[in-house]
Design a protein around this motif. Structure first.
Motif, PDB file in Angstrom:
ATOM      1  N   VAL B 259       0.919  -1.018   0.039  1.00 57.16           N
ATOM      2  CA  VAL B 259      -0.024   0.352   0.104  1.00 57.16           C
ATOM      3  C   VAL B 259       0.428   0.969   0.293  1.00 57.16           C
ATOM      4  N   LEU B 260       0.831   1.537  -0.548  1.00 60.52           N
ATOM      5  CA  LEU B 260       1.202   2.972  -1.124  1.00 60.52           C
ATOM      6  C   LEU B 260       0.627   4.640  -0.937  1.00 60.52           C
ATOM      7  N   TYR B 261       1.425   5.894  -1.083  1.00 64.13           N
ATOM      8  CA  TYR B 261       0.472   7.126  -1.654  1.00 64.13           C
ATOM      9  C   TYR B 261       0.334   7.196  -3.303  1.00 64.13           C
ATOM     10  N   PHE B 262      -0.320   7.740  -3.376  1.00 63.10           N
ATOM     11  CA  PHE B 262      -0.531   8.330  -4.808  1.00 63.10           C
ATOM     12  C   PHE B 262       0.857   8.821  -5.432  1.00 63.10           C
ATOM     13  N   THR B 263       1.029   9.622  -4.138  1.00 60.13           N
ATOM     14  CA  THR B 263       2.563  10.628  -4.523  1.00 60.13           C
ATOM     15  C   THR B 263       3.856   9.775  -4.644  1.00 60.13           C
ATOM     16  N   GLN B 264       3.689   8.817  -4.102  1.00 55.95           N
ATOM     17  CA  GLN B 264       5.058   8.117  -4.050  1.00 55.95           C
ATOM     18  C   GLN B 264       4.997   6.817  -5.050  1.00 55.95           C
ATOM     19  N   LEU B 265       4.338   6.702  -5.312  1.00 51.78           N
ATOM     20  CA  LEU B 265       4.152   6.186  -7.669  1.00 51.78           C
ATOM     21  C   LEU B 265       4.404   7.075  -8.520  1.00 51.78           C
ATOM     22  N   MET B 266       3.828   8.119  -8.071  1.00 54.10           N
ATOM     23  CA  MET B 266       4.277   9.581  -8.820  1.00 54.10           C
ATOM     24  C   MET B 266       4.850   9.359  -8.880  1.00 54.10           C
ATOM     25  N   GLY B 267       6.300   9.841  -7.928  1.00 49.72           N
ATOM     26  CA  GLY B 267       7.472  10.313  -8.219  1.00 49.72           C
ATOM     27  C   GLY B 267       8.257   9.284  -8.192  1.00 49.72           C
ATOM     28  N   SER B 268       7.573   7.816  -8.609  1.00 50.04           N
ATOM     29  CA  SER B 268       8.501   6.793  -9.096  1.00 50.04           C
ATOM     30  C   SER B 268       8.695   6.455 -10.281  1.00 50.04           C
ATOM     31  N   ALA B 269       7.442   7.111 -10.724  1.00 45.18           N
ATOM     32  CA  ALA B 269       7.284   7.272 -12.375  1.00 45.18           C
ATOM     33  C   ALA B 269       8.435   8.553 -12.769  1.00 45.18           C
ATOM     34  N   PHE B 270       8.191   9.291 -11.691  1.00 44.00           N
ATOM     35  CA  PHE B 270       8.939  10.826 -12.186  1.00 44.00           C
ATOM     36  C   PHE B 270      10.769  10.688 -11.677  1.00 44.00           C
ATOM     37  N   GLY B 271      10.797   9.108 -11.926  1.00 38.30           N
ATOM     38  CA  GLY B 271      12.492   8.760 -11.538  1.00 38.30           C
ATOM     39  C   GLY B 271      13.023   9.517  -9.788  1.00 38.30           C
ATOM     40  N   LEU B 272      12.453   9.861  -9.331  1.00 33.57           N
ATOM     41  CA  LEU B 272      12.631   9.918  -8.080  1.00 33.57           C
ATOM     42  C   LEU B 272      12.765   8.645  -6.763  1.00 33.57           C
ATOM     43  N   GLY B 273      14.351   9.293  -6.388  1.00 37.47           N
ATOM     44  CA  GLY B 273      14.531   8.288  -5.999  1.00 37.47           C
ATOM     45  C   GLY B 273      13.765   7.825  -4.480  1.00 37.47           C
ATOM     46  N   GLN B 274      14.306   6.355  -3.753  1.00 39.11           N
ATOM     47  CA  GLN B 274      13.986   6.361  -2.458  1.00 39.11           C
ATOM     48  C   GLN B 274      13.330   6.939  -1.369  1.00 39.11           C
ATOM     49  N   LYS B 275      14.710   8.166  -1.475  1.00 37.77           N
ATOM     50  CA  LYS B 275      14.734   8.302   0.456  1.00 37.77           C
ATOM     51  C   LYS B 275      13.956   9.975   0.104  1.00 37.77           C
ATOM     52  N   GLU B 276      13.486  10.369  -1.406  1.00 44.04           N
ATOM     53  CA  GLU B 276      12.935  11.682  -1.763  1.00 44.04           C
ATOM     54  C   GLU B 276      11.498  11.269  -1.111  1.00 44.04           C
ATOM     55  N   LEU B 277      11.294   9.679  -2.042  1.00 47.67           N
ATOM     56  CA  LEU B 277       9.815   9.639  -1.531  1.00 47.67           C
ATOM     57  C   LEU B 277       9.370   8.429  -0.793  1.00 47.67           C
TER      58      LEU B 277
END
Lengths: 188, 296
Positions: B259-277
């Motif tokens: 289960v994750l926040y929609f913002t975590q999945l967005m960030g993941s798609a945008f190439g952001l790192g684990q720490k930023e999410l």
């Protein structure tokens, strides 16, 4: 409870409900039961939303307020959004909760204890602090029921997700002045 | 009211994202940064009152919300929130004040005791609304750098994103989050439990009710073939991620799913790192899922 007392409860409730946006719609209830069919916690309630309106009309609201019902409302607003008469029933539930607390009829209710602990925590800090809230809640209900929460609390702790000491907002003193000022008007 | 060039909003994080659900706040700020959206945190904000203050002291709870709205009004921007409960309570305060001039006056008198005033002009927005409706498909797609194809997502909106205010999304079958997930390149599976209640505080006060309600959501998500559930509310998130063992035992079904926040999945798609999410905060195997499917 005497009939006179039940009538007084109905009168007080309706006064407050009529002040809500669209509160007067409560008189247009056709007892269709859509609210009760939509309620996620109805299985545990002694009186469902439809029965609450029926009890109100029958002058038997005291039964509802002496039961486990109103604090089981989880504020999902399914009843409100689906009601064909446009009754904001989740808001009526809030009025019932307030009336129950005001009259001291919800002593054993977990929901009421939680809400009161929440109010105290927010008043103390200006914000909600979950660790303080839960400590208050379990000490006042059944501390042993906190045990199943321990594994989750440990997981949160090791991820740094538990706030042990709640911080207070800088403007807490001014916030208290504001809350005192509204309190002067009335206690609702 | 918004500055179109910079896309700036006032930002009300809400109490629960300061500690227990800070991953939501962290990932929201990261995603906003990537999208060039400015979120200016309200100075010294306080609790909005949530669903638990209102049933004890209604007018005091309106004052709590109004103080935040008053601070936002000075900044002159729309107010972004990420919590469904904050979103409803702040909007509700606006509505009650607008429809009841006497109440508005009383609340303003109370605010004046602390040196503030509220005219009633602040528009309250959910961050999901901002992302989908203000930024839109083109802007979101242009930021996607990782391939999410093949990832199946059960989008869980919760109650208060579209109830009682049904002007943002369908109150029975929400579709806002599903559209966003599609723009990211993942697949939103048909998920009829999207707007069903997780039980909220009942998970603590009446666990048997909370477990049944949350259990149905997780069970159906698995049946729908989803790899994960996305949420847009901190209380929903903790209920869905924090009790999967007990919930599964209570309803007699396998309820384990990331289960994750929609913002975590967005960030993941945008190439952001684990720490930023803040992926390490997850109580479910979100890191493993994203490593396998997305390469985060």
């Amino acid at each position: 409870m005497t009939t006179a007392k039940a009538e007084e409860l109905s009168r007080e409730l309706l006064e407050n409900v009529y002040e809500l946006p669209h509160g007067e719609k409560i008189n247009e209830c056709i007892q269709c039961g859509t609210c009760s069919a939509s309620c996620p916690s109805i299985a545990a309630m002694e009186y469902g939303p439809r029965e609450i309106v029926a009890s109100l009309r029958a002058g038997m609201l005291d039964r509802v307020l002496n039961s486990n019902t109103v604090w089981l409302c989880v504020s999902c607003y399914s009843c409100t959004i689906r009601c064909p008469a446009g009754i904001p029933f989740a808001d009526v539930m809030y009025e019932l909760k307030r009336l129950e607390v005001e009259k001291g009829l919800s002593k054993d209710s977990e929901g009421a204890t939680m809400a009161k602990a929440f109010v105290e925590t927010v008043d103390d800090h200006g914000r909600s602090v979950e660790t303080k809230l839960l400590r208050k809640y379990f000490l006042r209900t059944n501390p042993f029921k906190a045990l199943p929460q321990v594994p989750l609390a440990m997981k949160l702790f090791f991820r740094g997700r538990l706030e042990i000491f709640g911080r207070k907002i800088k403007g807490l003193e001014n916030l208290h002045k504001m809350l005192a000022a509204i309190e002067e008007n009335e206690t609702k | 009211m918004n500055d179109e060039a910079t896309r700036a909003y006032s930002y009300f994080p809400g109490c629960s994202v300061t500690a227990t659900n800070r991953a939501y706040d962290i990932s929201t700020r990261s995603v906003a940064g990537a999208l060039g959206v400015e979120l200016a945190e309200l100075d010294d904000w306080n609790c909005c009152g949530a669903t638990a203050y209102l049933p004890i002291r209604e007018k005091r709870s309106f004052v709590l919300s109004a103080r935040n709205l008053a601070i936002a009004e000075k900044q002159g921007r729309e107010l972004a929130t990420i919590c469904n409960a904050c979103y409803v309570v702040l909007r509700k305060t606006n509505k009650h004040l607008a429809e009841d001039p006497k109440l508005h006056e009383e609340v303003c008198q109370a605010l004046a005791a602390g040196g503030m005033d509220y005219g009633g002009t602040v528009r309250v927005r959910h961050f999901l609304d901002i992302v989908v409706n203000d930024l839109g498909e083109e802007a979101i797609r242009s930021h996607v750098t990782r391939d999410l194809s093949g990832l199946k997502v059960a989008c869980y909106s919760g109650c208060q994103l579209s109830r009682p205010f049904d002007d943002l999304d369908d109150p029975e079958y929400p579709e806002l989050m599903g559209r966003l997930i599609g723009w990211l390149g993942a697949e939103a599976v048909p998920f009829p439990m999207s707007a069903k209640c997780c039980g909220g505080l009942a998970m603590t006060t009446r666990p048997e009710i909370g477990q049944t309600l949350t259990g149905k959501i997780l069970k159906v998500a698995k049946q729908a073939g989803a790899d994960c559930v996305t949420t847009c509310c901190p209380l929903c998130q903790i209920n869905l991620e924090g009790y999967q063992g007990a919930v599964g035992a209570a309803i007699g079904a396998d309820c384990s799913i990331p289960v994750l926040y929609f913002t975590q999945l967005m960030g993941s798609a945008f190439g952001l790192g684990q720490k930023e999410l803040a992926l390490k905060d997850s109580l479910t195997p979100v890191k493993a899922l994203l490593a396998e499917k997305v390469g985060t």
